[in-house]
Design a protein around this motif. Structure first.
Motif, mmCIF file in Angstrom:
data_model
loop_
_atom_site.group_PDB
_atom_site.id
_atom_site.type_symbol
_atom_site.label_atom_id
_atom_site.label_comp_id
_atom_site.label_asym_id
_atom_site.label_seq_id
_atom_site.Cartn_x
_atom_site.Cartn_y
_atom_site.Cartn_z
ATOM 1 N N GLY A 51 -8.825 18.225 0.734
ATOM 2 C CA GLY A 51 -9.211 16.817 0.842
ATOM 3 C C GLY A 51 -8.064 15.866 0.587
ATOM 4 O O GLY A 51 -7.971 14.801 1.210
ATOM 5 N N LEU A 52 -7.157 16.245 -0.323
ATOM 6 C CA LEU A 52 -6.007 15.383 -0.623
ATOM 7 C C LEU A 52 -5.066 15.238 0.568
ATOM 8 O O LEU A 52 -4.250 14.309 0.601
ATOM 9 N N LEU A 53 -5.183 16.136 1.518
ATOM 10 C CA LEU A 53 -4.348 16.039 2.719
ATOM 11 C C LEU A 53 -4.684 14.800 3.539
ATOM 12 O O LEU A 53 -3.903 14.396 4.413
ATOM 13 N N GLY A 54 -5.817 14.169 3.256
ATOM 14 C CA GLY A 54 -6.183 12.955 3.975
ATOM 15 C C GLY A 54 -5.245 11.788 3.698
ATOM 16 O O GLY A 54 -5.081 10.906 4.561
ATOM 17 N N PHE A 55 -4.616 11.745 2.521
ATOM 18 C CA PHE A 55 -3.712 10.636 2.200
ATOM 19 C C PHE A 55 -2.438 10.676 3.043
ATOM 20 O O PHE A 55 -2.078 9.660 3.653
ATOM 21 N N PRO A 56 -1.706 11.801 3.110
ATOM 22 C CA PRO A 56 -0.553 11.809 4.029
ATOM 23 C C PRO A 56 -0.960 11.664 5.484
ATOM 24 O O PRO A 56 -0.204 11.095 6.280
ATOM 25 N N LEU A 57 -2.145 12.153 5.844
ATOM 26 C CA LEU A 57 -2.628 11.963 7.213
ATOM 27 C C LEU A 57 -2.801 10.482 7.519
ATOM 28 O O LEU A 57 -2.393 10.001 8.589
ATOM 29 N N ALA A 58 -3.396 9.744 6.588
ATOM 30 C CA ALA A 58 -3.609 8.302 6.779
ATOM 31 C C ALA A 58 -2.281 7.556 6.837
ATOM 32 O O ALA A 58 -2.080 6.673 7.688
ATOM 33 N N TRP A 59 -1.362 7.888 5.938
ATOM 34 C CA TRP A 59 -0.079 7.180 5.906
ATOM 35 C C TRP A 59 0.717 7.449 7.181
ATOM 36 O O TRP A 59 1.305 6.526 7.757
ATOM 37 N N LEU A 60 0.732 8.705 7.630
ATOM 38 C CA LEU A 60 1.499 9.035 8.832
ATOM 39 C C LEU A 60 0.916 8.349 10.056
ATOM 40 O O LEU A 60 1.663 7.846 10.912
ATOM 41 N N TRP A 61 -0.412 8.294 10.153
ATOM 42 C CA TRP A 61 -1.025 7.608 11.298
ATOM 43 C C TRP A 61 -0.703 6.121 11.287
ATOM 44 O O TRP A 61 -0.424 5.532 12.348
ATOM 45 N N LEU A 136 -11.046 10.432 4.579
ATOM 46 C CA LEU A 136 -9.988 9.671 3.921
ATOM 47 C C LEU A 136 -8.956 9.185 4.930
ATOM 48 O O LEU A 136 -8.425 8.071 4.805
ATOM 49 N N GLY A 137 -8.669 10.016 5.928
ATOM 50 C CA GLY A 137 -7.677 9.617 6.925
ATOM 51 C C GLY A 137 -8.107 8.402 7.721
ATOM 52 O O GLY A 137 -7.311 7.490 7.958
ATOM 53 N N THR A 138 -9.384 8.375 8.129
ATOM 54 C CA THR A 138 -9.854 7.224 8.908
ATOM 55 C C THR A 138 -9.982 5.972 8.044
ATOM 56 O O THR A 138 -9.698 4.865 8.507
ATOM 57 N N THR A 139 -10.408 6.139 6.805
ATOM 58 C CA THR A 139 -10.608 4.978 5.930
ATOM 59 C C THR A 139 -9.289 4.423 5.411
ATOM 60 O O THR A 139 -9.003 3.225 5.547
ATOM 61 N N MET A 140 -8.490 5.288 4.799
ATOM 62 C CA MET A 140 -7.233 4.836 4.220
ATOM 63 C C MET A 140 -6.213 4.501 5.297
ATOM 64 O O MET A 140 -5.364 3.629 5.090
#
Length: 201
Positions: A51-61, A136-140
């Motif tokens: 689940g924590l992988l969503g933060f770098p996913l969001a930042w990179l996008w 998290l990726g879509t929200t953050m």
């Protein structure tokens, strides 16, 4: 006529050949059972880490997705996209989709490498963690993008501003868990062992 190889016909089928090798029945190995209790704590770790992988996913996008150039058309803040700029709406969604698929693939492969914990419990945890990462990726990601393209002062009519990229479909958050499940399932089929290779050595 009633004898075969010097033996009576009624004895040939009942008397064993003294030179034959007796065939012992193959021992049946018990089928491995699904381990649940021992895999619960590792499953929680897999879910939270994935689940924590969503933060770098969001930042990179938020760094890769292109913004739209918009022109202010009235004093109320109405905006109109410049020519061909509306195509970036699809670009934003497609970029996130590819990043989410890569994240799901990474989660599935790394989870499979946990050899001693292979099984349905860890698979469910990995899929849940990928779902959390997608949310998290879509929200953050949208929050990061809005902060990056924040407008400091009110624009005048005719000004061209950059509108932050948006994710307009919430269904895209399912890309990561679907890829995680697919990768793990394919690796399971490729392995072919009854215990999925949990027993080392």
């Amino acid at each position: 006529m009633g004898e075969t190889s010097g033996k009576p016909a009624h004895l040939s089928s009942s008397v064993p050949d003294p030179w034959s090798v007796p065939m012992l029945p193959k021992p049946r190995r018990p089928h491995p059972k699904v381990v649940v209790k021992a895999d619960l704590l590792p499953a929680v770790s897999v879910l939270s880490t994935a689940g924590l992988l969503g933060f770098p996913l969001a930042w990179l996008w938020s760094r890769l997705a292109p913004p739209q150039r918009m022109r202010v058309i009235n004093a109320e803040g109405g905006l109109a996209p410049l020519e061909l700029e509306s195509w970036h709406r699809f670009d934003d969604l497609a970029i996130y989709g590819f990043l989410a698929l890569a994240a799901g693939l990474l989660i599935g492969v790394v989870t499979w490498l946990l050899r001693e914990r292979r099984g349905p419990v860890v698979l469910i945890a990995a899929t849940g963690g990928a779902t959390l990462a997608g949310w998290l990726g879509t929200t953050m990601g949208v929050s990061f993008a809005n902060g990056r393209y924040e407008i400091g002062a009110a624009p005048a009519v005719g000004d061209v501003i950059l509108k932050a990229p948006q994710i307009e479909s919430t269904w895209i958050m399912l890309a990561a868990p679907l890829m995680t499940t697919l990768a793990y399932t394919l690796l399971t089929a490729w392995n072919g062992r009854e215990d999925l290779g949990r027993r080392l050595g």
